[in-house]
Write an enzyme that holds these catalytic residues in place. Sequence first.
Site, short mmCIF file in Angstrom:
data_model
loop_
_atom_site.label_atom_id
_atom_site.label_comp_id
_atom_site.label_asym_id
_atom_site.label_seq_id
_atom_site.Cartn_x
_atom_site.Cartn_y
_atom_site.Cartn_z
N CYS A 140 0.83 -1.22 0.00
CA CYS A 140 0.00 0.00 0.00
C CYS A 140 0.86 1.27 0.00
O CYS A 140 0.66 2.16 -0.84
CB CYS A 140 -0.98 -0.02 1.16
SG CYS A 140 -0.26 -0.45 2.75
N1 LIG Z 1 -4.10 -4.35 5.13
C1 LIG Z 1 -3.65 -3.64 4.13
O1 LIG Z 1 -3.96 -2.45 4.00
C2 LIG Z 1 -2.75 -4.27 3.10
C3 LIG Z 1 -2.38 -3.51 1.99
C4 LIG Z 1 -1.55 -4.07 1.02
C5 LIG Z 1 -1.08 -5.36 1.19
N2 LIG Z 1 -1.45 -6.08 2.29
C6 LIG Z 1 -0.92 -7.43 2.42
O2 LIG Z 1 -1.97 -8.35 2.19
C7 LIG Z 1 -1.78 -9.52 2.99
C8 LIG Z 1 -3.03 -9.74 3.84
O3 LIG Z 1 -3.21 -8.58 4.65
P1 LIG Z 1 -4.46 -8.39 5.62
O4 LIG Z 1 -4.43 -6.98 6.05
O5 LIG Z 1 -5.67 -8.94 4.98
O6 LIG Z 1 -4.01 -9.33 6.83
P2 LIG Z 1 -4.92 -9.97 7.97
O7 LIG Z 1 -6.12 -9.12 8.19
O8 LIG Z 1 -4.01 -10.20 9.10
O9 LIG Z 1 -5.38 -11.35 7.35
C9 LIG Z 1 -4.48 -12.37 6.99
C10 LIG Z 1 -5.21 -13.69 7.04
O10 LIG Z 1 -4.27 -14.72 6.69
C11 LIG Z 1 -4.74 -15.96 7.26
N3 LIG Z 1 -3.63 -16.73 7.82
C12 LIG Z 1 -3.31 -17.98 7.44
N4 LIG Z 1 -2.25 -18.42 8.12
C13 LIG Z 1 -1.89 -17.43 8.95
C14 LIG Z 1 -0.86 -17.30 9.93
N5 LIG Z 1 0.04 -18.26 10.14
N6 LIG Z 1 -0.79 -16.14 10.61
C15 LIG Z 1 -1.66 -15.14 10.36
N7 LIG Z 1 -2.65 -15.20 9.43
C16 LIG Z 1 -2.75 -16.35 8.75
C17 LIG Z 1 -5.79 -15.62 8.29
O11 LIG Z 1 -7.02 -15.96 7.69
P3 LIG Z 1 -7.74 -17.38 7.97
O12 LIG Z 1 -7.61 -17.62 9.43
O13 LIG Z 1 -9.11 -17.12 7.53
O14 LIG Z 1 -7.00 -18.41 7.15
C18 LIG Z 1 -5.71 -14.10 8.41
O15 LIG Z 1 -6.97 -13.54 8.72
C19 LIG Z 1 -0.53 -9.26 3.84
O16 LIG Z 1 0.58 -9.87 3.24
C20 LIG Z 1 -0.41 -7.74 3.81
O17 LIG Z 1 0.89 -7.28 3.99
C21 LIG Z 1 -2.27 -5.57 3.24
#
Ligand SMILES: NC(=O)c1ccc[n+]([C@@H]2O[C@H](COP(=O)([O-])OP(=O)(O)OC[C@H]3O[C@@H](n4cnc5c(N)ncnc54)[C@H](OP(=O)(O)O)[C@@H]3O)[C@@H](O)[C@H]2O)c1
Length: 330
Positions: A140
């Site tokens: 982002c």
């Molecule tokens: N948030 C932002 O604004 C943003 C922007 C650009 C890029 N990103 C990238 O996009 C990716 C996802 O971001 P997010 O914000 O959606 O993250 P998040 O809210 O923390 O969600 C990640 C999901 O991954 C799953 N997961 C599976 N194995 C895991 C483990 N060992 N530890 C933690 N989570 C695990 C979980 O879903 P389940 O339990 O349902 O499997 C968790 O809810 C990341 O790499 C982040 O850097 C995020």
Amino acid sequence: MNKISCAIVGGTGYTAGELFRILLNHPNAEVVAVQSTSSAGVPVSSVHRDLIGETELCFCDELPSTDVLFLCLGHGLSADFLEKHPITPKTKVIDLGNDFRLDPHFHSALNNSARTFVYGLPERFRDQIVKADNVANPGCFATAIQLALLPLAQSRLLREEVHIHAITGSTGAGRGLSETAHFSYRSNNISIYKPFTHQHLDEIHRSLSRDGKDPLPPLNFIPVRGDFTRGIFATLYTRCPLSEKEAKALYTGYYQHHPFTRLSEFTLSLKEVVNTNKCLLHIHKHNEYLLVTVILDNLLKGASGQAVQNMNLMFGLDEKAGLYLKSVAF
Ligand SMILES: NC(=O)c1ccc[n+]([C@@H]2O[C@H](COP(=O)([O-])OP(=O)(O)OC[C@H]3O[C@@H](n4cnc5c(N)ncnc54)[C@H](OP(=O)(O)O)[C@@H]3O)[C@@H](O)[C@H]2O)c1
């Protein structure tokens, strides 16, 4: 034409939820599976509760074969997922994590598969994205900073050090709780983190320097945690030989065929882009300094919206399909 079948991995996360919301209203795509390690079997709307009445889908454990797979996992987990879950080669992959942004090659001897990822910033790599089977969606902050500097870098006018001050909403850190994501810390507060060393600097350097072919000046990046949930507001300034009028002409010309990135005549405020896939820029010249302000929604143009934009390009659709979104505005 059949709809593009989509699967989402990491279903309970913020970017996965946002992706699902967009794809529910996409005219050419359909989500057939949302995989979750923590919540398999429970309704998606029991976690993403605003979706009540819009989907009967439950989180699943096993993935069916689909046209496209979105990986919405934490950093380092996407390669691991591809290693453990052999995905048919005809399924295109869009990774929202950082696993393939710097090293685009995935190879698994275990399941005899290989994939090469294209960096998914359409304003820089659209010609490659339309031919790609695998896309590494940018970070982002990386999206905001690159879009603020691309016209200068591509014209070889990025010569002097750049000072970057960028403030992000709390959803940028995902749904997991940490001390600095806790309401009591974040509310009515402001703080910096990883000054000069944020991990997105590597991908920014790589794309702006054309893989090291063009030397880049120092990019002095100070990330700031903001007291709001979504959006990035960044200011960047650098010495620049262009007049304000010349700089505006350069940016307008560079982005004229990119539907989501626009130069605004007016000073920017974050709510102009929150809930949209837009990136807005504003330019001001003060003495020898060029000031560029940039705003975007970290979960949309900074993540899931850009992922859908990339899907549209990869499948030959209108780049804006499913992304006619409405800002909160005020
Ligand atoms: N948030 C932002 O604004 C943003 C922007 C650009 C890029 N990103 C990238 O996009 C990716 C996802 O971001 P997010 O914000 O959606 O993250 P998040 O809210 O923390 O969600 C990640 C999901 O991954 C799953 N997961 C599976 N194995 C895991 C483990 N060992 N530890 C933690 N989570 C695990 C979980 O879903 P389940 O339990 O349902 O499997 C968790 O809810 C990341 O790499 C982040 O850097 C995020």
